[in-house]
Design an enzyme around this catalytic site. Structure first.
Site, short mmCIF file in Angstrom:
data_model
loop_
_atom_site.label_atom_id
_atom_site.label_comp_id
_atom_site.label_asym_id
_atom_site.label_seq_id
_atom_site.Cartn_x
_atom_site.Cartn_y
_atom_site.Cartn_z
CD GLN A 114 -1.65 -2.82 -54.95
OE1 GLN A 114 -2.74 -2.28 -54.97
NE2 GLN A 114 -1.10 -3.26 -53.82
CG ASN A 115 4.78 -0.16 -54.92
OD1 ASN A 115 3.61 0.06 -54.59
ND2 ASN A 115 5.64 -0.75 -54.11
CG HIS A 132 -1.74 -0.30 -59.91
ND1 HIS A 132 -1.90 -0.09 -58.56
CD2 HIS A 132 -2.79 -1.07 -60.28
CE1 HIS A 132 -3.00 -0.71 -58.15
NE2 HIS A 132 -3.56 -1.30 -59.16
CB CYS A 140 0.22 3.81 -77.58
SG CYS A 140 -0.99 4.17 -78.86
CB CYS A 143 -0.97 0.21 -80.71
SG CYS A 143 0.52 1.13 -80.27
CB CYS A 167 1.70 6.05 -80.40
SG CYS A 167 2.29 4.43 -80.89
CG ASN A 252 0.47 -4.27 -44.50
OD1 ASN A 252 1.17 -3.78 -45.37
ND2 ASN A 252 -0.65 -3.72 -44.08
CB ALA A 253 2.72 -1.27 -40.87
#
Ligand code: APR
Ligand code: ZN
Length: 289
Positions: A114-115, A132, A140, A143, A167, A252-253
């Site tokens: 996601q980064n 992401h 663009c 396109c 573009c 994960n934390a």
């Protein structure tokens, strides 16, 4: 490191070595040890600046209504986009390098992130899907072509009243490739990621609160997959069992909805920059045996 975490790290290493098609899913948590704040952690950008999050939800609508005004606004020096422009200055941390190592060992087939900071690629990961998008690229809106952000002098375009950037292929409006809230995920990365979620037999989820959709649906898609496995019963006859197809591990934390809803099989609670290199050590110990 306490025993429970050590046991889970050994288990994750065994599961990884036994896997045929392992993939990693990552979020902002894997980059905090590089100095980039996450969003919803205790020191996250949205946690500290809830108004900025509210504003971020308006960006896509503004862009659709008036692309020039949107670009004028995001090029303001105090805009949050100036933070994203600094992404190039950050370096990967041991968490990124550990995933790149697992790819090199042939265990990780892809990393879906996601980064938008490009740190997985900087650490040497090859098969990275930027779910992401990337803040180092412009895309663009017509396109879908992507261009290196550095190829555009946006300040000069602003000075000449030439915003929004256009573009070169179809003259469509360009936006940052980073996906905005309320913007559909570009179909190429959406399809690729779904294919990986359907192909994998192990999913290692690192440094994400798993609350943003549709990314958070990938583990749920994988969780639903079942396979039939033969096992020998006490009587010596073979029985076919319907079992979960994918081993889902969180590093994960904090606990996430995936933990609470038992979408993941187990959570290794800790910092990815610590947990992931330990998994690699164990994997390499198993592989040399
Ligand atoms: N190691 C492990 N976990 C960590 C670490 C670390 N070093 N640092 C933070 N975390 C955890 C936090 O506790 C939190 O649970 O990582 C998680 C980060 O979650 P978010 O900040 O919500 O980030 P992410 O899940 O990537 O957000 C998804 O939301 O704002 C949008 O587009 C943005 O891609 C982002 C999306
Ligand atoms: Zn175009």
């Amino acid at each position: 490191m306490q025993n429970r975490a050590e046991d889970l790290i050994k288990r994750a290493a065994i599961d990884s070595v036994d896997s045929k098609y392992a993939i990693a899913l990552t979020g902002a948590g894997i980059s905090t040890e590089s100095g980039i704040p996450d969003f919803r952690g205790p020191d996250g950008i949205w946690t500290r600046h809830p108004e900025a999050e509210r504003e971020a939800y308006e960006h896509y609508g503004e862009l659709l209504r008036d692309p020039e005004a949107h670009w004028e606004k995001i090029l303001e020096p105090d805009s949050i986009f100036s933070e994203f422009d600094k992404f190039g200055e950050y370096a990967p941390n041991p968490g990124h390098y550990a995933l790149a190592r697992l790819e090199k060992l042939g265990i990780l087939k892809s990393t879906i992130t996601q980064n938008a900071d490009g740190l997985h690629q900087k650490a040497g990961s090859r098969n990275v899907i930027e779910y992401h998008g990337s803040m180092a690229k412009l895309r663009c809106m017509s396109c879908g072509s992507r261009f290196d952000r550095k190829a555009f002098d946006l300040e000069e375009l602003k000075g000449e009243g030439q915003l929004p950037p256009r573009c070169e292929k179809c003259n469509g409006v360009l936006k940052y490739d980073g996906v905005y809230f309320r913007e559909p995920i570009p179909s190429d990365v959406a399809h690729l990621s779904l294919e990986e979620a359907w192909k994998c037999d192990l999913m290692l989820i690192c440094g994400t609160s798993a609350v943003v959709y549709p990314f958070a649906s990938l583990p749920r898609t994988a969780r639903q997959r079942r396979i039939e496995k033969e096992r020998q019963t006490e009587t010596g006859l073979y029985a076919v069992e319907d079992i979960q197809a994918v081993t889902i591990i969180e590093a994960n934390a904090d606990l996430t909805p995936l933990t609470y809803e038992k979408i993941s099989g187990y959570l290794i609670q800790g910092r990815t920059g610590n947990v992931l290199p330990h998994i690699v050590e164990e994997v390499e110990r198993i592989m040399v045996r």
